[in-house]
Design an enzyme around this catalytic site. Structure first.
Site, PDB file in Angstrom:
ATOM      1  N   GLN A  36       0.836  -1.203   0.000  1.00 32.63           N
ATOM      2  CA  GLN A  36       0.000   0.000   0.000  1.00 32.63           C
ATOM      3  C   GLN A  36       0.872   1.256   0.000  1.00 32.63           C
ATOM      4  O   GLN A  36       2.065   1.198   0.313  1.00 32.63           O
ATOM      5  CB  GLN A  36      -0.921  -0.002   1.224  1.00 32.63           C
ATOM      6  CG  GLN A  36      -0.201  -0.253   2.540  1.00 32.63           C
ATOM      7  CD  GLN A  36      -1.032  -1.008   3.567  1.00 32.63           C
ATOM      8  OE1 GLN A  36      -2.247  -1.109   3.428  1.00 32.63           O
ATOM      9  NE2 GLN A  36      -0.391  -1.547   4.599  1.00 32.63           N
ATOM     10  N   HIS A  67      -9.091   2.934  19.263  1.00 35.01           N
ATOM     11  CA  HIS A  67      -8.241   1.905  19.870  1.00 35.01           C
ATOM     12  C   HIS A  67      -8.817   1.376  21.180  1.00 35.01           C
ATOM     13  O   HIS A  67      -8.733   0.177  21.458  1.00 35.01           O
ATOM     14  CB  HIS A  67      -6.821   2.453  20.075  1.00 35.01           C
ATOM     15  CG  HIS A  67      -6.090   2.617  18.780  1.00 35.01           C
ATOM     16  ND1 HIS A  67      -5.222   3.647  18.512  1.00 35.01           N
ATOM     17  CD2 HIS A  67      -6.131   1.866  17.646  1.00 35.01           C
ATOM     18  CE1 HIS A  67      -4.752   3.513  17.282  1.00 35.01           C
ATOM     19  NE2 HIS A  67      -5.296   2.451  16.744  1.00 35.01           N
ATOM     20  N   ASP A 111       0.280  -8.237  11.248  1.00 35.65           N
ATOM     21  CA  ASP A 111       0.010  -7.247  10.195  1.00 35.65           C
ATOM     22  C   ASP A 111       0.800  -7.649   8.956  1.00 35.65           C
ATOM     23  O   ASP A 111       1.938  -8.086   9.037  1.00 35.65           O
ATOM     24  CB  ASP A 111       0.403  -5.829  10.642  1.00 35.65           C
ATOM     25  CG  ASP A 111      -0.244  -4.772   9.761  1.00 35.65           C
ATOM     26  OD1 ASP A 111      -1.095  -4.015  10.260  1.00 35.65           O
ATOM     27  OD2 ASP A 111       0.083  -4.721   8.543  1.00 35.65           O
ATOM     28  N   ASP A 142       0.266 -12.385   6.283  1.00 36.55           N
ATOM     29  CA  ASP A 142      -1.132 -12.215   5.917  1.00 36.55           C
ATOM     30  C   ASP A 142      -1.993 -12.868   7.012  1.00 36.55           C
ATOM     31  O   ASP A 142      -1.873 -14.072   7.275  1.00 36.55           O
ATOM     32  CB  ASP A 142      -1.375 -12.899   4.563  1.00 36.55           C
ATOM     33  CG  ASP A 142      -2.801 -12.692   4.074  1.00 36.55           C
ATOM     34  OD1 ASP A 142      -3.655 -12.255   4.872  1.00 36.55           O
ATOM     35  OD2 ASP A 142      -3.048 -12.971   2.894  1.00 36.55           O
ATOM     36  N   GLY A 143      -2.852 -12.067   7.635  1.00 43.17           N
ATOM     37  CA  GLY A 143      -3.669 -12.565   8.734  1.00 43.17           C
ATOM     38  C   GLY A 143      -4.623 -13.671   8.317  1.00 43.17           C
ATOM     39  O   GLY A 143      -5.003 -14.516   9.141  1.00 43.17           O
ATOM     40  N   ASP A 161      -8.358  -5.541  13.285  1.00 42.70           N
ATOM     41  CA  ASP A 161      -8.129  -4.093  13.179  1.00 42.70           C
ATOM     42  C   ASP A 161      -7.553  -3.827  11.794  1.00 42.70           C
ATOM     43  O   ASP A 161      -6.352  -3.597  11.633  1.00 42.70           O
ATOM     44  CB  ASP A 161      -7.151  -3.665  14.280  1.00 42.70           C
ATOM     45  CG  ASP A 161      -6.829  -2.181  14.206  1.00 42.70           C
ATOM     46  OD1 ASP A 161      -7.499  -1.451  13.453  1.00 42.70           O
ATOM     47  OD2 ASP A 161      -5.888  -1.754  14.907  1.00 42.70           O
ATOM     48  N   SER A 162      -8.429  -3.893  10.801  1.00 44.67           N
ATOM     49  CA  SER A 162      -7.971  -3.884   9.417  1.00 44.67           C
ATOM     50  C   SER A 162      -8.264  -2.553   8.740  1.00 44.67           C
ATOM     51  O   SER A 162      -8.986  -1.713   9.275  1.00 44.67           O
ATOM     52  CB  SER A 162      -8.713  -4.977   8.646  1.00 44.67           C
ATOM     53  OG  SER A 162     -10.081  -4.634   8.563  1.00 44.67           O
ATOM     54  N   THR A 163      -7.703  -2.402   7.556  1.00 47.80           N
ATOM     55  CA  THR A 163      -8.094  -1.320   6.668  1.00 47.80           C
ATOM     56  C   THR A 163      -9.490  -1.637   6.111  1.00 47.80           C
ATOM     57  O   THR A 163     -10.083  -2.664   6.435  1.00 47.80           O
ATOM     58  CB  THR A 163      -7.059  -1.194   5.530  1.00 47.80           C
ATOM     59  OG1 THR A 163      -6.637  -2.508   5.155  1.00 47.80           O
ATOM     60  CG2 THR A 163      -5.828  -0.431   5.985  1.00 47.80           C
ATOM     61  N   ASP A 164      -9.995  -0.751   5.238  1.00 49.68           N
ATOM     62  CA  ASP A 164     -11.326  -0.966   4.650  1.00 49.68           C
ATOM     63  C   ASP A 164     -11.334  -2.246   3.804  1.00 49.68           C
ATOM     64  O   ASP A 164     -10.273  -2.710   3.380  1.00 49.68           O
ATOM     65  CB  ASP A 164     -11.713   0.242   3.767  1.00 49.68           C
ATOM     66  CG  ASP A 164     -11.810   1.513   4.590  1.00 49.68           C
ATOM     67  OD1 ASP A 164     -12.009   1.414   5.810  1.00 49.68           O
ATOM     68  OD2 ASP A 164     -11.669   2.611   4.011  1.00 49.68           O
TER      69      ASP A 164
HETATM   70  N1  SAM Z   1      -7.915   1.962  12.328  1.00 55.13           N
HETATM   71  C1  SAM Z   1      -7.638   1.825  10.952  1.00 55.13           C
HETATM   72  C2  SAM Z   1      -8.838   2.090  10.073  1.00 55.13           C
HETATM   73  O1  SAM Z   1      -9.867   1.426  10.220  1.00 55.13           O
HETATM   74  O2  SAM Z   1      -8.746   2.959   9.211  1.00 55.13           O
HETATM   75  C3  SAM Z   1      -6.927   0.586  10.634  1.00 55.13           C
HETATM   76  C4  SAM Z   1      -5.621   0.568  11.352  1.00 55.13           C
HETATM   77  S1  SAM Z   1      -4.355  -0.521  10.917  1.00 55.13           S
HETATM   78  C5  SAM Z   1      -3.190   0.661  10.295  1.00 55.13           C
HETATM   79  C6  SAM Z   1      -4.869  -1.459   9.529  1.00 55.13           C
HETATM   80  C7  SAM Z   1      -3.797  -2.480   9.133  1.00 55.13           C
HETATM   81  O3  SAM Z   1      -4.393  -3.612   8.484  1.00 55.13           O
HETATM   82  C8  SAM Z   1      -2.734  -1.949   8.163  1.00 55.13           C
HETATM   83  O4  SAM Z   1      -1.518  -1.774   8.838  1.00 55.13           O
HETATM   84  C9  SAM Z   1      -2.644  -3.053   7.079  1.00 55.13           C
HETATM   85  O5  SAM Z   1      -1.315  -3.349   6.708  1.00 55.13           O
HETATM   86  C10 SAM Z   1      -3.321  -4.230   7.789  1.00 55.13           C
HETATM   87  N2  SAM Z   1      -3.854  -5.284   6.902  1.00 55.13           N
HETATM   88  C11 SAM Z   1      -4.624  -5.141   5.791  1.00 55.13           C
HETATM   89  N3  SAM Z   1      -4.881  -6.352   5.264  1.00 55.13           N
HETATM   90  C12 SAM Z   1      -4.262  -7.290   6.053  1.00 55.13           C
HETATM   91  C13 SAM Z   1      -4.176  -8.712   6.045  1.00 55.13           C
HETATM   92  N4  SAM Z   1      -4.759  -9.442   5.072  1.00 55.13           N
HETATM   93  N5  SAM Z   1      -3.453  -9.324   7.036  1.00 55.13           N
HETATM   94  C14 SAM Z   1      -2.879  -8.598   8.013  1.00 55.13           C
HETATM   95  N6  SAM Z   1      -2.922  -7.245   8.078  1.00 55.13           N
HETATM   96  C15 SAM Z   1      -3.622  -6.604   7.119  1.00 55.13           C
END
Ligand code: SAM
Length: 286
Positions: A36, A67, A111, A142-143, A161-164
């Site tokens: 990303q 958080h 993460d 990869d989670g 706690d993922s991205t969109d």
């Molecule tokens: N609070 C934030 C929001 O909702 O906008 C999310 C915070 S955190 C930075 C989100 C994390 O999810 C990112 O660091 C990203 O690298 C991670 N992420 C996305 N897809 C993932 C996956 N398949 N496995 C593990 N981590 C993942």
């Protein structure tokens, strides 16, 4: 999508015809990671801002809302949480809150992108101050795959706690993933997923999380709304699923007499967040 114009950072939510802006002092960092685009800004009034692929992630000023709700809601919803897993969460804000619980023995943070944590250590050091706690295990994988390989029944609380739900996070909002989570959780296991905006996403993303959790075998589920100024609509949510028992039940006495400091979460806030707005009740409870 985001733009930088005359020192205003703007994230547009084109499908909703709305946007959120912050006045920027300067850009601190920009990097294309293997997963990303990662940017950091110094804002005029919200401290530092992290942006991933044009979407605001967190600021110094308001990250405590998200958080604390993403960690203390699920931890107080479990009888005796000892083994905790965070999927995503690379900024380490949830990790810091989870480690405030003295009964927690191990926390694995999985993460996909190490660059997020490295940048967070530099620009959000206050969120990373517990990373050296011997109970914390930080992994870069990869989670989705990690959960598939986790031993059955080995986790008490699972925090997503993922991205969109686009790009690498898309598979974290899917029934197959929830089935793997269900298998990896102990019999009293609790899962929580960040579940986007109650205003914008109740009828699609949140409704789908509810039906996916039910299909994956979770006995009960509940969505907790909370304020989050920098996210689309300024209103956010997390959705909790329990393998057995009532999703709304929590250790209220312990939450009412917190043994650590918070800025937002209290037993009363937890209780209040159980109340669903009428429109969400109609959508989610049919
Ligand atoms: N609070 C934030 C929001 O909702 O906008 C999310 C915070 S955190 C930075 C989100 C994390 O999810 C990112 O660091 C990203 O690298 C991670 N992420 C996305 N897809 C993932 C996956 N398949 N496995 C593990 N981590 C993942």
């Amino acid at each position: 999508m985001s733009t930088l114009d005359n020192n205003w950072f703007t994230e547009e939510f084109s499908s909703e015809g709305s946007a959120f802006s912050l006045k920027i002092n300067k850009k601190l960092h920009e990097e294309q990671t293997p997963y990303q685009k990662l940017e950091m800004y110094d804002t005029e009034t919200f401290g530092n801002l992290m942006v991933l692929d044009g979407c605001t992630m967190l600021t110094t000023r308001d990250n405590f809302l998200y958080h604390e709700m993403m960690s203390h809601i699920p931890l107080f919803s479990h009888d005796d949480p000892k083994k905790v897993v965070i999927i995503g969460g690379g900024d380490c804000g949830v990790l810091k809150e989870v480690l405030k619980h003295p009964g927690v023995e191990d926390v694995w943070q999985i993460d996909i992108d190490e660059a997020v944590t490295r940048a967070s250590e530099k620009y959000f050091p206050e969120l990373c101050e517990s990373n050296d706690d011997p109970r914390a295990h930080l992994l870069w994988q990869d989670g989705i795959k990690w959960i598939k390989d986790a031993p059955a029944g080995s986790i008490d609380v699972l925090i997503i706690d993922s991205t969109d739900p686009v790009g690498p996070a898309e598979g974290l909002f899917a029934v197959d993933f929830y089935k793997d989570c269900h298998r990896a959780l102990g019999e009293n296991g609790v899962l929580v997923q960040q579940s986007e905006s109650p205003l914008f996403h109740s009828g699609n993303i949140i409704k789908k999380i509810h039906s996916d959790l039910a299909e994956a075998g979770f006995e009960s589920k509940h969505t907790f709304p909370f304020p989050q100024p920098i996210y689309p609509s300024g209103w956010w949510s997390c959705t909790l699923g329990k393998k057995q028992g009532e999703a709304k039940a929590f250790r209220q006495e312990a939450a009412d007499s917190l043994a650590f400091e918070t800025q937002y979460y209290t037993g009363e806030i937890h209780q209040a967040a159980l109340a669903l707005p009428a429109f969400m009740k109609r959508i989610l409870q049919g």
